[in-house]
Design a protein around this motif. Structure first.
Motif, PDB file in Angstrom:
ATOM      1  N   LEU A  20     -34.423  23.975 -43.094  1.00  0.00           N
ATOM      2  CA  LEU A  20     -34.354  23.536 -41.705  1.00  0.00           C
ATOM      3  C   LEU A  20     -33.977  22.064 -41.704  1.00  0.00           C
ATOM      4  CD1 LEU A  20     -37.626  25.198 -40.377  1.00  0.00           C
ATOM      5  CD2 LEU A  20     -35.281  26.076 -40.212  1.00  0.00           C
ATOM      6  N   THR A  21     -32.842  21.723 -41.109  1.00  0.00           N
ATOM      7  CA  THR A  21     -32.338  20.355 -41.198  1.00  0.00           C
ATOM      8  C   THR A  21     -32.124  19.739 -39.822  1.00  0.00           C
ATOM      9  OG1 THR A  21     -29.969  20.884 -41.222  1.00  0.00           O
ATOM     10  CG2 THR A  21     -31.122  20.968 -43.325  1.00  0.00           C
ATOM     11  N   LEU A  22     -32.267  18.422 -39.782  1.00  0.00           N
ATOM     12  CA  LEU A  22     -31.921  17.595 -38.633  1.00  0.00           C
ATOM     13  C   LEU A  22     -30.994  16.498 -39.116  1.00  0.00           C
ATOM     14  CD1 LEU A  22     -35.406  17.163 -36.896  1.00  0.00           C
ATOM     15  CD2 LEU A  22     -33.528  18.651 -36.159  1.00  0.00           C
ATOM     16  N   LEU A  73     -22.901  31.994 -51.566  1.00  0.00           N
ATOM     17  CA  LEU A  73     -22.304  31.859 -50.241  1.00  0.00           C
ATOM     18  C   LEU A  73     -23.166  30.928 -49.404  1.00  0.00           C
ATOM     19  CD1 LEU A  73     -20.101  32.973 -48.250  1.00  0.00           C
ATOM     20  CD2 LEU A  73     -21.842  34.607 -47.507  1.00  0.00           C
ATOM     21  N   TYR A  74     -22.511  30.059 -48.632  1.00  0.00           N
ATOM     22  CA  TYR A  74     -23.214  29.163 -47.722  1.00  0.00           C
ATOM     23  C   TYR A  74     -22.844  29.528 -46.292  1.00  0.00           C
ATOM     24  CZ  TYR A  74     -24.316  24.861 -45.156  1.00  0.00           C
ATOM     25  OH  TYR A  74     -24.790  23.954 -44.241  1.00  0.00           O
ATOM     26  N   TRP A  75     -23.856  29.602 -45.419  1.00  0.00           N
ATOM     27  CA  TRP A  75     -23.560  29.648 -43.993  1.00  0.00           C
ATOM     28  C   TRP A  75     -24.577  28.814 -43.241  1.00  0.00           C
ATOM     29  CZ3 TRP A  75     -27.225  31.423 -40.716  1.00  0.00           C
ATOM     30  CH2 TRP A  75     -28.053  32.487 -41.093  1.00  0.00           C
ATOM     31  N   THR A  76     -24.165  28.366 -42.078  1.00  0.00           N
ATOM     32  CA  THR A  76     -25.032  27.518 -41.274  1.00  0.00           C
ATOM     33  C   THR A  76     -24.835  27.818 -39.803  1.00  0.00           C
ATOM     34  OG1 THR A  76     -25.639  25.222 -40.764  1.00  0.00           O
ATOM     35  CG2 THR A  76     -23.331  25.645 -41.252  1.00  0.00           C
ATOM     36  N   GLY A 101     -26.840  14.253 -32.112  1.00  0.00           N
ATOM     37  CA  GLY A 101     -27.825  14.778 -33.042  1.00  0.00           C
ATOM     38  C   GLY A 101     -27.530  16.233 -33.339  1.00  0.00           C
ATOM     39  N   VAL A 102     -27.863  16.689 -34.547  1.00  0.00           N
ATOM     40  CA  VAL A 102     -27.607  18.072 -34.929  1.00  0.00           C
ATOM     41  C   VAL A 102     -28.866  18.688 -35.524  1.00  0.00           C
ATOM     42  CG1 VAL A 102     -25.141  17.724 -35.322  1.00  0.00           C
ATOM     43  CG2 VAL A 102     -26.718  17.424 -37.216  1.00  0.00           C
ATOM     44  N   ALA A 103     -29.065  19.968 -35.255  1.00  0.00           N
ATOM     45  CA  ALA A 103     -30.113  20.770 -35.879  1.00  0.00           C
ATOM     46  C   ALA A 103     -29.431  21.975 -36.507  1.00  0.00           C
ATOM     47  CB  ALA A 103     -31.139  21.215 -34.843  1.00  0.00           C
ATOM     48  N   ARG A 104     -29.734  22.236 -37.776  1.00  0.00           N
ATOM     49  CA  ARG A 104     -29.050  23.295 -38.517  1.00  0.00           C
ATOM     50  C   ARG A 104     -30.031  24.170 -39.286  1.00  0.00           C
ATOM     51  NH1 ARG A 104     -24.363  20.010 -41.881  1.00  0.00           N
ATOM     52  NH2 ARG A 104     -22.736  20.020 -40.288  1.00  0.00           N
TER      53      ARG A 104
END
Length: 200
Positions: free
Chosen positions: A192-194, A152-155, A169-172
Motif C-alpha cells: 500500500l503506497t502513498l 508481473l507488475y500491476w497497479t 498526491g497519489v495512492a496506489r
C-alpha cells in the motif's frame, strides 16, 4: 512452454503494444489539451500479508515488517482531456524483511473526466508491465513458499491534485504477481503506497 518462456512471450506482447500505441499519428496530450506530458512520482509504502482482493474488500488488512521507497518517471504518449496512455519507469528500494531493489515498467490507462475536476482534479489509472527484483524477495517466499525475480507488475492508482497546480498526491496498490502461472508457479506481494507527483 516453460515459465521463463511464457514470461518472455508476455513481455514481448507488452513491448509490441507499447510500440503500436506510441507510433506517430496518435493524438498527443500536449497537442490536444496544452497540459503536461511528463511527471516524476516519489512514493513509499508498507507491504501487507493480504491478497489484493482482501485489500479491495478492506478485509482485515495486516502489515509486514517490510516497506519500500521509490521514484518513477512517467511519459504520457497519447490522450485527451478525458483519458491518457502512459508509460512509467519505476525504481524502488526495499527495507526491513527484504532489502533488494525492484524495477518496474508498467503501461497505464488513465481516466480523468470527473465532474468535480474544476475543484479537485482527479484521475484513476491502471498499469501493467514487468517487475524485476535484484534478489529473490524473501518476504514473497515466506508468504507463498516460492517466488521469482521476474514477475508481473500491476497497479491501481488514485490521483488527487489542486486546480492549476502541477503537484498532486497519489495512492496506489503496488502488486507483484505470478500472473496466473505466466511468470512463475507462485509468488508475489502487495504494498500500500502513498506518494507525491510533479508534472512538467
Amino acid at each position: 512452454m516453460t515459465g521463463t518462456h511464457r514470461a518472455m512471450a508476455v513481455l514481448a506482447a507488452i513491448a509490441l503494444v507499447a510500440g503500436l500505441l506510441a507510433a506517430p499519428g496518435g493524438p498527443a496530450r500536449g497537442e490536444e489539451t496544452g497540459e503536461r506530458d511528463y511527471a516524476v512520482t516519489l512514493f513509499g509504502g508498507w507491504m501487507t500479508d493480504n491478497g489484493w482482493r482482501e485489500i479491495a474488500a478492506l478485509d482485515d488488512v495486516s502489515l509486514r515488517d517490510s516497506w519500500l521507497a521509490g521514484a518513477g518517471i512517467v511519459y504520457e504518449f497519447a490522450g485527451t482531456a478525458a483519458w491518457a496512455l502512459e508509460i512509467e519507469l519505476q525504481a524502488a528500494k526495499h527495507f526491513g524483511e527484504q532489502t533488494h531493489w525492484e524495477v518496474n515498467l508498467p503501461l497505464y490507462a488513465r481516466w480523468r473526466a470527473f465532474p468535480w475536476n474544476d475543484r479537485l482534479p482527479t484521475s484513476l489509472a491502471f498499469g501493467i508491465g514487468p517487475s524485476y527484483a535484484t534478489d529473490l524477495p524473501p518476504a514473497e517466499v515466506a508468504m507463498d513458499g516460492s517466488s521469482e525475480q521476474l514477475l508481473l507488475y500491476w497497479t491501481a492508482e488514485l490521483e488527487l491534485g489542486l486546480p492549476d497546480s502541477p503537484w498532486s498526491g497519489v495512492a496506489r496498490l503496488h502488486h507483484r504477481s505470478a500472473g496466473y502461472g505466466l511468470f512463475a508457479e507462485s509468488g508475489g506481494s502487495n504494498v500500500l503506497t502513498l506518494g507525491v507527483r510533479r508534472r512538467f
